[in-house]
Design a protein around this motif. Structure first.
Motif, PDB file in Angstrom:
ATOM      1  N   ALA A 136      87.374  89.557  -2.570  1.00 16.75           N
ATOM      2  CA  ALA A 136      87.164  90.587  -3.590  1.00 16.75           C
ATOM      3  C   ALA A 136      86.282  90.017  -4.692  1.00 16.75           C
ATOM      4  O   ALA A 136      86.142  88.798  -4.834  1.00 16.75           O
TER       5      ALA A 136
ATOM      6  N   GLU B 203      80.113  90.516  -3.266  1.00 12.10           N
ATOM      7  CA  GLU B 203      80.723  91.216  -2.127  1.00 12.10           C
ATOM      8  C   GLU B 203      79.864  91.087  -0.874  1.00 12.10           C
ATOM      9  O   GLU B 203      80.384  90.855   0.230  1.00 12.10           O
TER      10      GLU B 203
ATOM     11  N   VAL C 185      86.648  92.630   3.018  1.00 15.03           N
ATOM     12  CA  VAL C 185      86.513  93.105   1.633  1.00 15.03           C
ATOM     13  C   VAL C 185      86.933  94.572   1.617  1.00 15.03           C
ATOM     14  O   VAL C 185      86.098  95.486   1.538  1.00 15.03           O
TER      15      VAL C 185
END
Length: 423
Positions: free
Chosen positions: A352, A368, A378
């Motif tokens: 994250a 990300e 994710v």
């Protein structure tokens, strides 16, 4: 490098077994990412039996002349019945096309995963592929009084890798396993200079990402009688070879006991210019800790170097990274940690991103993208907050932490889809 102990002839490492490799003492980087302060060697071997000769691996193409000169000092090409490729990377297979032209009768033995790679390797020559036989653990080749037994050791460090064991001599041709980039013309581990740093450095950058496969290979090799380990790079290990096997087990085993035991672990890394991303990190950590079964650790990257976190990351279940956006990017300490993840296996871990920003806020999306590129999961969209987080925004951070914890513990709330609305 000390005064040369290697001539242009082959070097006997056991009766009827010779090193026919090449030395590259002036190489200073390997595959771009590895530093080689002592150069390297490209180790190839010849085994003579009553019914034929086997060649174990070749050398980098630019060193083929040395290889063939040494090979010719101990064998004729028409005697070569067997060519074993423990690994098809170009530094081991560079001289293969020419060897096949000189010994067209030889059969090539390689792992089943290497078949397509062999075809691609020989494609530029336009010649008919050689006779090749895929092998796996337990398969053998009888050279007459000498037996080559194959061990399937995939992902050390390519999918095609294997080891070859010379049964009667207790000699393991190990490919890249137990090797290192260290060039010393005295060849043997009890004669060369101190290569411990190179051995450990090589493991850390080549083998560490495949720790589970290392342990599988060690378990396969441990029952064998081992008098000598002959790797594809670096010194031949004839003195206490089992010590190197034990060292691999140590390196592949977590150094410290995980105090979290049955709990899941979440590491929250952050760096903060004005304290805003720090407040977000603290709120995220508090939210995750509120969900039982998760042990959270919080780390300010301004106070540590990337390398010191590698062991922790390797054992963690989830990773969250917080960064402000400066010059439309995440800041360097975050990228340093993310770059270090190529040396450990992070595939499937939870990832994250979050961060405060002033103008554009690209850092979160960039982090990300990198996490996904490293094969982390994710599942929760990252959180961006402009400048100083307000109370309701810190509540969002806590909610993000709670979501991550639920994903880690398998308690994520199922999504309800209104099918009627979609009709």
């Amino acid at each position: 490098m000390p005064a040369a102990a290697v001539t242009d002839r082959a070097v006997e490492i056991a009766p009827g077994v010779h090193w026919v490799g090449a030395l590259d003492p002036h190489l200073r980087s390997f595959d771009i990412i590895l530093k080689t302060a002592n150069g390297t060697s490209y180790n190839a071997y010849v085994v003579r039996g009553d019914n034929g000769v086997a060649v174990i691996d070749t050398v980098k193409e630019g060193f083929a002349d040395e290889f063939f000169h040494r090979l010719e000092s101990v064998a004729r090409y028409d005697e070569i019945s067997t060519i074993v490729l423990d690994h098809l990377e170009p530094d081991h297979s560079g001289a293969l096309p020419e060897l096949l032209r000189r010994a067209p009768q030889a059969r090539v033995y390689l792992s089943s995963r290497a078949q397509m790679m062999l075809k691609a390797l020989l494609k530029p020559s336009g010649e008919k592929p050689p006779q090749y036989i895929p092998v796996t653990t337990g398969d053998e080749v009888d050279l007459g009084g000498r037996t080559l037994r194959f061990l399937h050791t995939p992902y050390l460090h390519w999918p095609d890798t294997q080891c070859t064991y010379l049964v009667e001599d207790g000699l393991l041709f190990s490919g890249d396993v137990f090797g290192c980039h260290f060039c010393d013309a005295r060849l043997f581990n009890d004669a060369v200079g101190d290569f411990r740093f190179s051995f450990e450095y090589y493991y850390a950058h080549i083998m560490r990402p495949f720790r589970e496969h290392v342990l599988d290979a060690v378990a396969l090799i441990e029952p064998l009688e081992l008098r000598t380990i002959a790797p594809a790079h670096g010194p031949i290990l004839r003195h206490q070879p089992r010590d190197y096997l034990h060292r691999y087990r140590e390196l592949a085993t977590p150094r410290l006991h995980n105090e979290a035991r049955s709990e899941k672990t979440l590491l929250v890394f952050y760096i903060s210019a004005y304290g805003n991303t720090r407040h977000m990190a603290e709120a995220l950590a508090a939210g995750a800790e509120a969900i039982g079964g998760v042990r959270v650790s919080l780390y300010d990257l301004e106070g540590g170097e990337a390398g010191v976190f590698t062991d922790l990351i390797e054992e963690a279940d989830g990773l969250a990274f917080g960064s402000p956006t400066i010059n439309a990017d995440a800041v360097k300490p975050v990228w340093d940690v993310l770059s270090s993840l190529t040396t450990v296996n992070v595939k499937g871990k939870l990832g994250a991103a979050f961060g405060s920003y002033g103008w554009s806020g690209e850092a979160v999306r960039l982090i990300e993208d990198r996490l996904r590129g490293l094969k982390l999961r994710v599942p929760v969209e990252g959180l961006r907050i402009k400048l100083v987080p307000a109370a309701d925004e810190l509540a969002q951070c806590r909610a993000l932490g709670e979501q991550l914890a639920r994903h880690l513990t398998g308690r994520i709330e199922p999504r309800e889809i209104d099918l009627a609305a979609l009709a």
